[in-house]
Design a protein around this motif. Structure first.
Motif, mmCIF file in Angstrom:
data_model
loop_
_atom_site.group_PDB
_atom_site.id
_atom_site.type_symbol
_atom_site.label_atom_id
_atom_site.label_comp_id
_atom_site.label_asym_id
_atom_site.label_seq_id
_atom_site.Cartn_x
_atom_site.Cartn_y
_atom_site.Cartn_z
ATOM 1 N N LEU A 2 2.626 2.625 -2.076
ATOM 2 C CA LEU A 2 3.942 2.692 -2.633
ATOM 3 C C LEU A 2 3.568 2.930 -4.287
ATOM 4 C CD1 LEU A 2 5.541 -0.405 -1.091
ATOM 5 C CD2 LEU A 2 6.584 1.820 -0.901
ATOM 6 N N ASN B 259 8.227 -5.638 -0.510
ATOM 7 C CA ASN B 259 8.116 -4.177 0.147
ATOM 8 C C ASN B 259 6.497 -4.237 0.585
ATOM 9 O OD1 ASN B 259 7.891 -1.904 1.467
ATOM 10 N ND2 ASN B 259 8.875 -0.787 0.060
ATOM 11 N N ARG C 268 4.975 10.824 -2.765
ATOM 12 C CA ARG C 268 4.908 10.507 -1.173
ATOM 13 C C ARG C 268 6.064 10.811 -0.538
ATOM 14 N NH1 ARG C 268 4.603 4.546 1.310
ATOM 15 N NH2 ARG C 268 3.800 5.132 3.502
ATOM 16 N N PRO D 64 0.892 -1.349 0.007
ATOM 17 C CA PRO D 64 -0.083 0.024 -0.078
ATOM 18 C C PRO D 64 0.888 1.247 -0.049
ATOM 19 C CG PRO D 64 -0.110 -1.138 2.397
ATOM 20 C CD PRO D 64 0.436 -2.039 1.202
ATOM 21 N N GLY E 104 5.292 -2.332 2.821
ATOM 22 C CA GLY E 104 4.708 -1.158 3.077
ATOM 23 C C GLY E 104 4.324 -1.164 4.770
ATOM 24 N N ALA E 105 3.061 -0.553 5.051
ATOM 25 C CA ALA E 105 2.369 -0.797 6.425
ATOM 26 C C ALA E 105 2.166 -1.977 6.970
ATOM 27 C CB ALA E 105 1.606 0.283 6.304
ATOM 28 N N VAL F 181 13.667 1.609 8.719
ATOM 29 C CA VAL F 181 12.660 1.464 9.522
ATOM 30 C C VAL F 181 12.976 1.561 10.872
ATOM 31 C CG1 VAL F 181 10.803 0.518 7.971
ATOM 32 C CG2 VAL F 181 12.468 -1.009 9.154
ATOM 33 N N TYR G 230 11.058 9.085 1.424
ATOM 34 C CA TYR G 230 10.994 7.656 0.463
ATOM 35 C C TYR G 230 11.877 7.935 -0.991
ATOM 36 C CZ TYR G 230 7.786 5.923 3.690
ATOM 37 O OH TYR G 230 7.127 5.346 4.581
ATOM 38 N N HIS H 190 12.692 -2.664 2.400
ATOM 39 C CA HIS H 190 11.693 -1.245 2.866
ATOM 40 C C HIS H 190 12.885 -0.121 2.170
ATOM 41 C CE1 HIS H 190 9.182 -2.966 5.522
ATOM 42 N NE2 HIS H 190 10.225 -3.784 6.064
ATOM 43 N N LEU H 191 12.377 1.028 1.489
ATOM 44 C CA LEU H 191 13.232 1.999 1.298
ATOM 45 C C LEU H 191 14.057 2.744 2.418
ATOM 46 C CD1 LEU H 191 10.377 3.259 -1.080
ATOM 47 C CD2 LEU H 191 12.793 2.788 -1.992
ATOM 48 N N SER H 192 13.008 2.868 3.399
ATOM 49 C CA SER H 192 13.653 3.823 4.451
ATOM 50 C C SER H 192 14.217 2.747 5.458
ATOM 51 C CB SER H 192 12.461 4.534 5.075
ATOM 52 O OG SER H 192 11.444 3.801 5.712
ATOM 53 N N ARG I 219 7.138 0.761 13.704
ATOM 54 C CA ARG I 219 7.670 0.373 12.519
ATOM 55 C C ARG I 219 9.043 -0.749 12.708
ATOM 56 N NH1 ARG I 219 5.565 3.664 8.244
ATOM 57 N NH2 ARG I 219 5.265 5.667 9.246
ATOM 58 N N HIS J 238 3.870 -4.350 9.382
ATOM 59 C CA HIS J 238 3.869 -4.058 10.769
ATOM 60 C C HIS J 238 2.711 -4.520 11.255
ATOM 61 C CE1 HIS J 238 7.050 -1.387 9.508
ATOM 62 N NE2 HIS J 238 6.363 -0.710 8.981
ATOM 63 N N ARG K 93 13.224 4.928 12.674
ATOM 64 C CA ARG K 93 11.899 5.795 12.659
ATOM 65 C C ARG K 93 11.082 5.297 13.823
ATOM 66 N NH1 ARG K 93 9.226 5.118 6.941
ATOM 67 N NH2 ARG K 93 8.212 6.949 7.715
#
Ligand code: DQA
Length: 145
Positions: A12, A74, A18, A10, A76-77, A104, A23, A100-102, A111, A80, A107
């Motif tokens: 992405l 990936n 975004r 979701p 996304g949310a 996590v 990201y 994950h791009l970031s 996450r 988690h 953060r």
């Protein structure tokens, strides 16, 4: 030719616009192109997919069995929160790299939890779009073993 599924969850689809500070400015279409080119270089076909819907992602994971030798995901949310995605990955018994791009872990606390990690071969996070290529290399190395 052996094939890898690159599955995105979701939000992405909004990459590029975004939260670019988190990201980056690379779009999902850019990443798809990078993965296709990298696949050619390392000798793998790549199927690229994105869905904002958990059940659709479950279906795509099920459909990967027998078609792909591994999955880069990936989620996304859903990473988690989703026991359903974790169970789907465990059910198909394909090597999966969580992506994950970031970073996590740098953060918010929520996450830091990943249901996917419990069934993943490994995790790559924090390297932006480049991480997808690292994850493909990890699948290739695993399959060669
Ligand atoms: C993400 C990290 C997740 O926590 C977040 O919900 C995303 C993107 C990443 O690529 O860094 O949607 O998976």
């Amino acid at each position: 030719m052996l094939s890898i599924l690159v599955l995105n969850g979701p939000n992405l689809n909004l990459l590029g616009t975004r939260q670019p500070d988190v990201y980056g400015s690379t779009t999902l279409a850019d990443i798809e192109g990078m993965c296709a080119r990298h696949g050619k270089q390392i000798g793998f076909d790549v199927e690229f997919a994105q869905s904002n819907h958990e059940g659709v992602m479950v279906d795509l994971i099920h459909a990967a069995r027998g078609r792909h030798v591994g999955i880069v995901m990936n989620a996304g949310a859903y990473t988690h929160t989703s026991i359903a995605l974790m169970d789907a990955v465990a059910s198909v018994e394909l090597p999966l790299v969580e992506l994950h791009l970031s970073n996590v872990h740098a953060r918010e606390d929520f996450r830091h939890t990943s249901y996917i990690a419990k069934v993943a071969l490994g995790i790559i996070c924090g390297f932006g779009a480049q991480g997808y290529l690292l994850a493909m290399d990890a699948i290739k190395a695993h399959v060669a073993d």
